[in-house]
Write a protein that holds these residues in place. Sequence first.
Motif, PDB file in Angstrom:
ATOM      1  N   PHE A  99      -2.542 -17.501  -5.046  1.00 45.67           N
ATOM      2  CA  PHE A  99      -2.099 -17.576  -3.846  1.00 45.67           C
ATOM      3  C   PHE A  99      -2.904 -16.401  -3.308  1.00 45.67           C
ATOM      4  CE2 PHE A  99       0.121 -14.729  -6.721  1.00 45.67           C
ATOM      5  CZ  PHE A  99       0.419 -13.328  -5.690  1.00 45.67           C
ATOM      6  N   LYS A 100      -3.045 -16.642  -2.755  1.00 40.53           N
ATOM      7  CA  LYS A 100      -3.289 -15.641  -0.559  1.00 40.53           C
ATOM      8  C   LYS A 100      -2.790 -14.290  -0.337  1.00 40.53           C
ATOM      9  CE  LYS A 100      -7.696 -18.246  -0.729  1.00 40.53           C
ATOM     10  NZ  LYS A 100      -8.314 -18.033  -1.631  1.00 40.53           N
ATOM     11  N   TYR A 101      -3.378 -13.220  -0.144  1.00 38.26           N
ATOM     12  CA  TYR A 101      -2.777 -12.492   0.135  1.00 38.26           C
ATOM     13  C   TYR A 101      -3.504 -11.375   1.137  1.00 38.26           C
ATOM     14  CZ  TYR A 101      -4.861  -8.973  -3.045  1.00 38.26           C
ATOM     15  OH  TYR A 101      -5.531  -8.189  -3.819  1.00 38.26           O
ATOM     16  N   LYS A 102      -3.769 -10.388   1.762  1.00 32.89           N
ATOM     17  CA  LYS A 102      -4.289  -9.416   2.417  1.00 32.89           C
ATOM     18  C   LYS A 102      -5.087  -8.546   1.153  1.00 32.89           C
ATOM     19  CE  LYS A 102      -2.178 -10.287   7.003  1.00 32.89           C
ATOM     20  NZ  LYS A 102      -1.611  -9.836   8.199  1.00 32.89           N
ATOM     21  N   GLY A 103      -6.258  -8.632   1.410  1.00 32.03           N
ATOM     22  CA  GLY A 103      -6.032  -7.940  -0.013  1.00 32.03           C
ATOM     23  C   GLY A 103      -6.518  -6.305   1.036  1.00 32.03           C
ATOM     24  N   PRO A 104      -6.317  -5.404  -0.467  1.00 35.36           N
ATOM     25  CA  PRO A 104      -6.965  -4.010  -0.834  1.00 35.36           C
ATOM     26  C   PRO A 104      -8.284  -3.208   0.382  1.00 35.36           C
ATOM     27  CG  PRO A 104      -7.011  -4.309  -2.258  1.00 35.36           C
ATOM     28  CD  PRO A 104      -6.406  -5.783  -2.119  1.00 35.36           C
ATOM     29  N   CYS A 105      -7.647  -2.978   1.738  1.00 34.90           N
ATOM     30  CA  CYS A 105      -8.870  -2.557   2.066  1.00 34.90           C
ATOM     31  C   CYS A 105      -8.092  -0.558   3.181  1.00 34.90           C
ATOM     32  CB  CYS A 105      -8.307  -3.442   3.335  1.00 34.90           C
ATOM     33  SG  CYS A 105     -10.255  -3.272   4.593  1.00 34.90           S
ATOM     34  N   PRO A 106      -8.426  -0.085   2.287  1.00 30.54           N
ATOM     35  CA  PRO A 106      -8.222   1.345   2.708  1.00 30.54           C
ATOM     36  C   PRO A 106      -9.379   2.070   3.216  1.00 30.54           C
ATOM     37  CG  PRO A 106      -8.831   1.491   0.006  1.00 30.54           C
ATOM     38  CD  PRO A 106      -8.823  -0.034   0.825  1.00 30.54           C
TER      39      PRO A 106
ATOM     40  N   TYR B 164      -2.130   1.094  -4.384  1.00 30.93           N
ATOM     41  CA  TYR B 164      -1.383  -0.063  -4.717  1.00 30.93           C
ATOM     42  C   TYR B 164      -0.602  -0.666  -5.264  1.00 30.93           C
ATOM     43  CZ  TYR B 164      -4.413  -0.197  -0.710  1.00 30.93           C
ATOM     44  OH  TYR B 164      -5.760  -0.484   0.877  1.00 30.93           O
ATOM     45  N   GLN B 165       0.601  -1.291  -5.141  1.00 25.61           N
ATOM     46  CA  GLN B 165       1.920  -1.176  -6.388  1.00 25.61           C
ATOM     47  C   GLN B 165       2.110  -3.146  -5.560  1.00 25.61           C
ATOM     48  OE1 GLN B 165       5.539   1.160  -6.783  1.00 25.61           O
ATOM     49  NE2 GLN B 165       5.916  -0.245  -6.080  1.00 25.61           N
TER      50      GLN B 165
ATOM     51  N   ASP C 230       0.690  -1.161  -0.373  1.00 20.91           N
ATOM     52  CA  ASP C 230       0.325  -0.335  -0.229  1.00 20.91           C
ATOM     53  C   ASP C 230       0.747   1.266   0.195  1.00 20.91           C
ATOM     54  OD1 ASP C 230      -1.667   2.420   0.924  1.00 20.91           O
ATOM     55  OD2 ASP C 230      -2.944   0.985   1.832  1.00 20.91           O
ATOM     56  N   GLN C 231       0.902   2.044  -0.847  1.00 21.30           N
ATOM     57  CA  GLN C 231       1.776   3.640  -0.876  1.00 21.30           C
ATOM     58  C   GLN C 231       1.357   3.879  -0.159  1.00 21.30           C
ATOM     59  OE1 GLN C 231       4.135   3.569  -3.758  1.00 21.30           O
ATOM     60  NE2 GLN C 231       4.313   1.356  -2.851  1.00 21.30           N
ATOM     61  N   ASN C 232       0.232   4.395   0.561  1.00 25.41           N
ATOM     62  CA  ASN C 232      -0.318   5.665   1.366  1.00 25.41           C
ATOM     63  C   ASN C 232       0.431   4.864   2.658  1.00 25.41           C
ATOM     64  OD1 ASN C 232      -2.165   5.908  -1.321  1.00 25.41           O
ATOM     65  ND2 ASN C 232      -2.251   7.632   0.077  1.00 25.41           N
TER      66      ASN C 232
END
Length: 129
Positions: free
Chosen positions: A91-98, A105-106, A65-67
């Motif tokens: 694969f699994k990751y923690k998704g974007p959730c601002p 997101y990069q 997350d660039q922020n």
Amino acid sequence: MRALLLSLAVLGLSATAAAAEFTISFQWGNTPACNNGRAKTTGNPAFVVRGLPAGTETVEFRMKDQNVPQYNHGGGKVQMSGNGTVPAGIFKYKGPCPPGQVHTYQWTATARKGSTVLGKATAARKFPE
């Protein structure tokens, strides 16, 4: 001597151009909507990989997350030796959730042969779009 220097310069430019060709792109696709700041584990978006360096065995994907760069969203590693698509949900990751905002997101893709890094590529998008 001039010919040698010119040859070395051309080889250097060729190597730089080849490394610069490694690119990734992605779309959020079915990434679940979230704006409460509590990221959920989800499947990756689909990626398009181009210019993969010769000899690549695996590509590791990591999201930042660039922020809020200190938050670890994780990522995953896939076996890959040529250009193509990495399907969504591999694969699994923690998704974007601002938290009630839009963040950028990069994704960074690292091409490897064993433990040797052959190249890196990045792509960024806002979420939600």
